[in-house]
Design a protein around this motif. Structure first.
Motif, PDB file in Angstrom:
ATOM      1  N   GLY A  75       0.748  -1.231  -0.003  1.00 19.88           N
ATOM      2  CA  GLY A  75      -0.042   0.027  -0.033  1.00 19.88           C
ATOM      3  C   GLY A  75       0.750   1.187   0.063  1.00 19.88           C
ATOM      4  N   GLN A  76       0.320   2.286  -0.548  1.00 24.30           N
ATOM      5  CA  GLN A  76       1.055   3.597  -0.519  1.00 24.30           C
ATOM      6  C   GLN A  76       1.368   4.098   0.909  1.00 24.30           C
ATOM      7  N   ASN A  77       0.439   3.624   1.861  1.00 18.96           N
ATOM      8  CA  ASN A  77       0.432   3.880   3.232  1.00 18.96           C
ATOM      9  C   ASN A  77      -0.079   2.743   3.985  1.00 18.96           C
ATOM     10  N   THR A 126       4.434   0.236   1.783  1.00 16.86           N
ATOM     11  CA  THR A 126       5.327   1.256   2.664  1.00 16.86           C
ATOM     12  C   THR A 126       4.674   1.877   3.657  1.00 16.86           C
ATOM     13  N   SER A 127       5.445   2.134   4.711  1.00 11.04           N
ATOM     14  CA  SER A 127       4.692   2.580   6.069  1.00 11.04           C
ATOM     15  C   SER A 127       4.999   3.958   6.430  1.00 11.04           C
ATOM     16  N   TYR A 128       4.001   4.748   6.838  1.00 13.15           N
ATOM     17  CA  TYR A 128       4.101   6.232   7.150  1.00 13.15           C
ATOM     18  C   TYR A 128       4.484   6.400   8.768  1.00 13.15           C
ATOM     19  N   LEU A 143      11.633  -3.401   8.733  1.00 11.96           N
ATOM     20  CA  LEU A 143      10.690  -2.484   8.415  1.00 11.96           C
ATOM     21  C   LEU A 143      11.349  -1.178   7.510  1.00 11.96           C
ATOM     22  N   HIS A 144      10.424  -0.981   6.535  1.00 14.02           N
ATOM     23  CA  HIS A 144      10.892  -0.133   5.603  1.00 14.02           C
ATOM     24  C   HIS A 144       9.829   1.271   6.349  1.00 14.02           C
ATOM     25  N   LEU A 145      10.529   2.194   6.983  1.00 14.24           N
ATOM     26  CA  LEU A 145      10.059   3.342   7.444  1.00 14.24           C
ATOM     27  C   LEU A 145      10.524   4.648   7.137  1.00 14.24           C
ATOM     28  N   PRO A 146      10.119   5.300   5.894  1.00 11.81           N
ATOM     29  CA  PRO A 146      10.754   6.385   5.370  1.00 11.81           C
ATOM     30  C   PRO A 146      10.941   7.550   6.309  1.00 11.81           C
ATOM     31  N   SER A 196      14.910   0.272   7.515  1.00 15.28           N
ATOM     32  CA  SER A 196      15.450   0.827   6.280  1.00 15.28           C
ATOM     33  C   SER A 196      14.541   2.060   5.963  1.00 15.28           C
ATOM     34  N   SER A 197      15.093   3.007   5.034  1.00 10.97           N
ATOM     35  CA  SER A 197      14.556   4.008   5.157  1.00 10.97           C
ATOM     36  C   SER A 197      14.809   4.798   3.574  1.00 10.97           C
TER      37      SER A 197
END
Ligand code: SAH
Ligand code: SF4
Ligand code: F3S
Length: 478
Positions: A229-231, A267-269, A291-294, A332-333
């Motif tokens: 999901g985009q978010n 990706t998570s917001y 976890l990819h957490l930009p 990761s980010s």
């Protein structure tokens, strides 16, 4: 009418129409995909939608009856590439016609199609079809319409119906790893980003529909499912019980499928990470500890100008809380450097957070002003040279983190899902829980299997390992 047909003087000789699968001629479909995991998912679904029409996927455009370019609008370079690619594909088509082949359908979809729509048809008059990411369930009708009337077809609506309700084609799978879109669109409106415009408002699929698809994927051989999901962590879908379910509950349901061994989400917001999701990392063993957490930037001033709704201290606190759930957890980010107004001090704040949080893998980009976004209009745009120089400095730091993490993996035993052949004969490559590429010597039986690997070497972009000596691994030894 569901979509608009734009008449042009050119007549299209394309074949089309929905003919029953048992008497359909085999036609070849070439799809080229740019951009994010959602585009990869959409491309797979498009191939499935077209399969009842007799289309099979080919990996060369030269012999294709239909060519689809699935595009990305996120940065200027990605979007600009599309026109040269359309030109290239058109030349390939002309050559095919010269050699006596049938005229193939040339179509563009994805986020550039959604953003540019009609403009794209006039800029690339040899295109037959432009449609957005929300309408590809209508592809059979679009093809029939193009064949019937000739001319160009445009369908970039945000329809009221959901494509997911209408995609009644079963999931197929090549390999053991699958993407599954659970949430689409974005209401966050980060000031640099086109996604809220190209993908529309945030919406979550109902739990039942996702679980039906997850089960189909499991039956097709999926050992790993990545919820997309985009978010994705803003997911709030209706369950069969009539209650709203969050992402953690969905992860649990997917992890409960016996043959699914790994679950991921992207990706998570940051501001949407809730305690249930953090607890899921502690409680659900199949949920990968990664976890990819930009964060995008480490400067509060820049984060505010980006409208990110979190500051650096909040991100640090969140990262600490997540890292405390499992001893083997890693983050990761994504980063954007050279956002308007970014000073050397702001950039240093980003470097500081990279040093402190220690992201194990990252994607970093120079700010690209995108048409229609607030940041493109901001004053104090940063000079391209400064942007590139900062990107190089940041990437050096990020690469050091990745190398350190890869070196720290030496001596550890990891579960690896193997999905491709290596460069050298007798080698297979898989992915660790942290998405590291792991190379081992093994026979082909290991393909699409998970096996335990002892890591022997760690490099910039990969790990080298050996299958551990155990009963299960004996049959994979080269
Ligand atoms: N939904 C995801 C990101 C989607 S876009 C999220 O919120 O994290 C993927 C990445 O592209 C972003 O994280 C950001 O780092 C980068 N990006 C987006 N717009 C950009 C722009 N205008 N210029 C440069 N990088 C951009
Ligand atoms: Fe873009 Fe921000 Fe939405 Fe991510 S959260 S898709 S960066 S607007
Ligand atoms: Fe690109 Fe659209 Fe994904 S802009 S990153 S393909 S949502």
């Amino acid at each position: 009418m569901a979509f608009r047909l734009i008449a042009t003087t050119k007549t299209s000789k394309t074949e089309g129409g929905h003919t029953p699968p048992n008497n359909t001629l085999v036609k070849k479909l070439y799809i080229k995909t740019y951009g994010c995991q959602m585009n990869v998912y959409d491309s797979e679904r498009m191939a499935e939608v077209l399969s009842p029409l007799g289309f099979v996927v080919t990996d060369t455009p030269a012999d294709a009856d239909m060519v689809i370019l699935n595009t990305c609008h996120i940065r200027e370079r990605a979007a600009e590439k599309v026109y040269s690619e359309i030109g290239r594909l058109n030349k390939i088509r002309e050559k095919k016609i010269e050699n006596g082949g049938a005229r193939s359908i040339l179509a563009v979809t994805g986020c550039v199609a959604q953003a540019e729509g009609e403009q794209m048809l006039s800029r690339a008059p040899h295109l037959d079809m432009v449609f957005g990411p929300q309408t590809y369930h209508r592809l059979p009708q679009m093809i029939a319409e193009a064949a019937r009337k000739g001319g160009q077809v445009l369908d970039t609506e945000f329809p009221v119906e959901s494509k997911f309700d209408l995609l009644d084609v079963p999931r197929t799978l090549d390999g053991a790893s699958a993407f599954l879109t659970v949430q689409e669109g974005c209401d966050k409106f980060c000031t640099y980003c086109v996604v809220p415009y190209t993908r529309g408002a945030e919406s979550s699929r109902p739990v039942n529909s996702i679980m039906a698809e997850a089960n189909e994927l499991a039956t097709a051989g999926a050992k790993e499912i990545t919820l997309v999901g985009q978010n994705v962590n803003a997911y709030h879908g209706i369950g069969a019980d009539g209650e709203v379910h969050g992402l953690a509950s969905l992860i649990k349901a997917v992890a409960d499928i016996d043959t699914v061994k790994r679950v991921r989400y992207i990706t998570s917001y940051p501001a949407e990470v809730d305690d249930d999701l953090i607890a899921a990392h502690r409680d659900i063993e199949k949920l990968m500890p990664y976890l990819h957490l930009p964060i995008q930037s480490g400067s509060d001033k820049i984060l505010k100008a980006m409208n990110r709704r979190h500051n650096a201290a909040q991100y640090r606190a969140l990262a600490e809380k997540i890292m405390a759930t499992r001893p083997d957890m890693a983050l990761s980010s994504d980063f954007i450097v050279g956002f308007p107004g970014e000073t050397e001090r702001d950039f240093e704040d980003t470097c500081d957070i990279v040093r402190d949080v220690g992201f194990v893998q990252s994607y970093s980009f120079v700010f690209s002003p995108r048409p229609g976004t607030p940041a493109a209009m901001m004053e104090e745009q940063i000079d391209e040279r400064v942007k590139s120089e900062r990107l190089a400095r940041l990437q050096k730091l990020l690469n050091e983190n990745t190398l350190r993490f890869n070196e720290q993996s030496i001596g550890k035993t990891m579960e690896v899902l193997f999905d491709r052949r290596g460069k050298k004969p007798g080698q297979l490559v898989g992915r660790s829980p942290y998405m590291q590429a792991v190379v081992v010597e093994a026979n082909d039986e290991l393909m699409n299997q998970i096996a335990s690997v002892k890591i022997t070497n760690g490099y910039d972009n990969s790990l080298l390992g050996e299958l551990t000596a155990n009963k299960n691994n004996e049959r994979f030894c080269a």
